[in-house]
Design an enzyme around this catalytic site. Structure first.
Site, PDB file in Angstrom:
ATOM      1  CG  ASP A  14      -1.820  -1.228   1.260  1.00  0.00           C
ATOM      2  OD1 ASP A  14      -2.305  -1.653   0.202  1.00  0.00           O
ATOM      3  OD2 ASP A  14      -1.981  -1.778   2.361  1.00  0.00           O
ATOM      4  CE  LYS A  17       3.277  -2.199  -4.476  1.00  0.00           C
ATOM      5  NZ  LYS A  17       2.781  -1.953  -3.129  1.00  0.00           N
ATOM      6  N   GLY A  41      -4.289  -4.062  -4.690  1.00  0.00           N
ATOM      7  CA  GLY A  41      -5.260  -3.089  -5.174  1.00  0.00           C
ATOM      8  C   GLY A  41      -4.519  -1.815  -5.474  1.00  0.00           C
ATOM      9  CG  HIS A  42      -1.579  -1.302  -7.898  1.00  0.00           C
ATOM     10  ND1 HIS A  42      -0.709  -1.857  -8.807  1.00  0.00           N
ATOM     11  CD2 HIS A  42      -1.089  -1.610  -6.680  1.00  0.00           C
ATOM     12  CE1 HIS A  42       0.257  -2.477  -8.148  1.00  0.00           C
ATOM     13  NE2 HIS A  42       0.046  -2.348  -6.872  1.00  0.00           N
ATOM     14  CD  GLN A 219       0.659  -8.525  -2.585  1.00  0.00           C
ATOM     15  OE1 GLN A 219       1.417  -9.173  -3.274  1.00  0.00           O
ATOM     16  NE2 GLN A 219      -0.590  -8.307  -2.954  1.00  0.00           N
TER      17      GLN A 219
HETATM   18  P1  IMP Z   1      -2.926 -12.654   1.482  1.00  0.00           P
HETATM   19  O1  IMP Z   1      -1.959 -12.096   0.508  1.00  0.00           O
HETATM   20  O2  IMP Z   1      -4.360 -12.349   1.149  1.00  0.00           O
HETATM   21  O3  IMP Z   1      -2.698 -14.101   1.761  1.00  0.00           O
HETATM   22  O4  IMP Z   1      -2.673 -11.899   2.887  1.00  0.00           O
HETATM   23  C1  IMP Z   1      -1.490 -12.098   3.654  1.00  0.00           C
HETATM   24  C2  IMP Z   1      -1.048 -10.807   4.330  1.00  0.00           C
HETATM   25  O5  IMP Z   1      -0.637  -9.881   3.332  1.00  0.00           O
HETATM   26  C3  IMP Z   1      -2.150 -10.101   5.129  1.00  0.00           C
HETATM   27  O6  IMP Z   1      -1.550  -9.449   6.234  1.00  0.00           O
HETATM   28  C4  IMP Z   1      -2.677  -9.072   4.162  1.00  0.00           C
HETATM   29  O7  IMP Z   1      -3.262  -7.965   4.814  1.00  0.00           O
HETATM   30  C5  IMP Z   1      -1.392  -8.669   3.453  1.00  0.00           C
HETATM   31  N1  IMP Z   1      -1.617  -8.143   2.109  1.00  0.00           N
HETATM   32  C6  IMP Z   1      -1.909  -8.854   0.988  1.00  0.00           C
HETATM   33  N2  IMP Z   1      -2.026  -8.039  -0.066  1.00  0.00           N
HETATM   34  C7  IMP Z   1      -1.786  -6.796   0.385  1.00  0.00           C
HETATM   35  C8  IMP Z   1      -1.733  -5.514  -0.243  1.00  0.00           C
HETATM   36  O8  IMP Z   1      -1.904  -5.358  -1.462  1.00  0.00           O
HETATM   37  N3  IMP Z   1      -1.449  -4.458   0.575  1.00  0.00           N
HETATM   38  C9  IMP Z   1      -1.207  -4.611   1.900  1.00  0.00           C
HETATM   39  N4  IMP Z   1      -1.247  -5.777   2.530  1.00  0.00           N
HETATM   40  C10 IMP Z   1      -1.527  -6.867   1.775  1.00  0.00           C
END
Ligand code: IMP
Length: 420
Positions: A14, A17, A41-42, A219
């Site tokens: 977040d 990017k 999510g961009h 991420q």
């Molecule tokens: P997952 O990727 O849905 O398995 O989530 C694993 C961890 O990564 C959790 O703490 C999510 O909140 C975090 N996470 C996954 N995608 C994002 C993102 O795009 N931004 C911030 N945190 C993320």
């Protein structure tokens, strides 16, 4: 030879990017997503219109450019079709403009269900986005997954489902109980099929021909499966090296690596966060920075910039340039802090980011303090246009992290950027 630029998140995701990919895509022939899926999510503002992309690379709005999803990505086909429909009002898309790797693994209703049930039953939930990301990567690793190239073939997709149902009664139950979701899963294949191509071979040939590539990280480094704050991480390689293994190209092609960091820090989901703020300053960051997840809408945890984590991220990624984003969000704070080290009850003062969660959780930050500013910062131009306190803060980040700051984000729009 140096035709590849990699842009990665330097924190817990977040960092904003998407906006910088959109800006840098001007200088690229290809923008490539190399990991993650629709957990990302961009948010972009195209001609003033807010667009949230989860899977399609943020460079899609650049004319004459090809966007690709490489082998290391996981794809939710139903959501991808939704996204394609959403962007069609803003851009005319041809199959050659979007390439999807047949090697990428597919997120099915089964994976989404597994993610939710695992989180619900866990004594220490990760706080995942519940998009099925972890189970899809897990099945990839155990060789049970479905690849996109097979998914778009009706017969191969059904064969995979039959085998899975034979081998796992819970999968068979999911087929029966989620008939509508599986129906949508089947229906999406025809829309996606024209975009599936041997992305990796295509990209390698293009690199050899001198085409410029921008690798778009999703991420952030602290969520990397190997190098992040395990187990509170995502299931892919979010760091710069992940681009090489996902696409299958030699690191010798990499010319430049950018890390993007917010001027403060946020985290979504569970896990230690030494500089987290539960006070008025934290509320300011959340409110002014609109710190709610673009994918899940969850409020993000907010805190001061953590230079211990950022130095670690710089080491893991090897970025030599930092983009310091959302500096404008700090306007109005009287005092701003940066964690320069941690204090640990047993280990004393630490300047290396700990490898394990328990050590990190026991750390308290050692701060350096800076004066805030309350005049709005200019959105465009040069660093000299900033109020003195903001300029000092940017210089302090560069000094403490030990990294050149090349660009500063000053607002949500594409042009809201200062160049150093
Ligand atoms: P997952 O990727 O849905 O398995 O989530 C694993 C961890 O990564 C959790 O703490 C999510 O909140 C975090 N996470 C996954 N995608 C994002 C993102 O795009 N931004 C911030 N945190 C993320």
């Amino acid at each position: 030879m140096s035709v590849v630029t990699i842009l990665v998140g330097a924190q817990w995701g977040d960092e904003g990017k998407g906006k910088w990919i959109d800006i840098l895509a001007d200088r690229a022939d290809y923008v490539v997503r190399f990991q993650g899926g629709n957990n990302a999510g961009h948010t972009l503002y195209v001609d003033g219109e807010k667009v949230v992309l989860h899977q399609i690379p943020s460079g899609i709005f650049q004319p004459n450019m090809c966007s690709a999803l490489a082998a290391g990505v996981v794809v939710n086909p139903v959501q991808l079709v939704d996204e394609l429909q959403k962007i069609r009002s803003l851009v005319t898309l041809t199959p050659g403009q979007l390439l999807l790797s047949p090697r990428a693994h597919v997120i099915s209703p089964w994976h989404i269900q597994l993610d939710s049930t695992q989180e619900a039953q866990a004594s220490k939930p990760i706080g995942t986005t519940k998009r099925g990301i972890g189970p899809t990567y897990a099945h990839k690793a155990t060789r049970l997954g479905l690849r996109l190239g097979h998914y778009v073939d009706d017969q191969l997709r059904r064969e995979w489902m039959t085998t899975m149902a034979q081998d796992d009664p819970a999968f068979a139950d999911c087929l029966r109980q989620q008939a509508a979701a599986w129906e949508a899963f089947h229906a999406a294949a025809a829309t996606i099929a024209p975009y599936v191509a041997d992305v990796e071979t295509h990209l390698r040939q293009a690199m050899t021909a001198g085409k410029r590539m921008l690798m778009e990280g999703a991420q952030g480094a602290l969520l990397d499966l190997n190098h992040g704050t395990y187990p509170f991480v995502t299931s892919s390689s979010t760091c710069a090296g992940g681009a090489c293994s996902s696409v299958g190209f030699s690191p010798k092609y990499v010319g430049k690596i950018y890390g993007v960091a917010k001027a403060y820090l946020t985290r979504v989901g569970a896990g230690a966060f030494p500089t987290e703020l539960n006070d008025a300053a934290g509320q300011h960051l959340a409110k002014v920075g609109h710190e709610f997840g673009a994918t899940t809408g969850r409020p993000r945890r907010c805190g001061w910039l953590d230079a211990v984590a950022l130095r670690y991220s710089m080491g893991v990624n090897g970025f030599e340039s930092l983009i310091l984003n959302k500096l404008d969000v700090l306007t109005g704070l009287k005092e701003i802090k940066i964690a320069v080290a941690y204090q640990h009850p047993k280990l004393g003062r630490i300047t290396d980011f700990p490898w394990d969660e328990a050590t990190l959780a026991a750390c308290t930050p050692v701060y350096e303090s800076f004066s805030g500013w309350d005049t709005d910062i200019p959105k465009h131009g040069n660093i000299d246009n900033l109020p003195a306190a903001a300029r000092d803060y940017v210089a302090a980040v560069a000094r403490i992290v030990g990294c050149k700051i090349e660009m500063v984000g000053t607002g949500v729009n594409r042009g809201d950027a200062l160049y150093l």
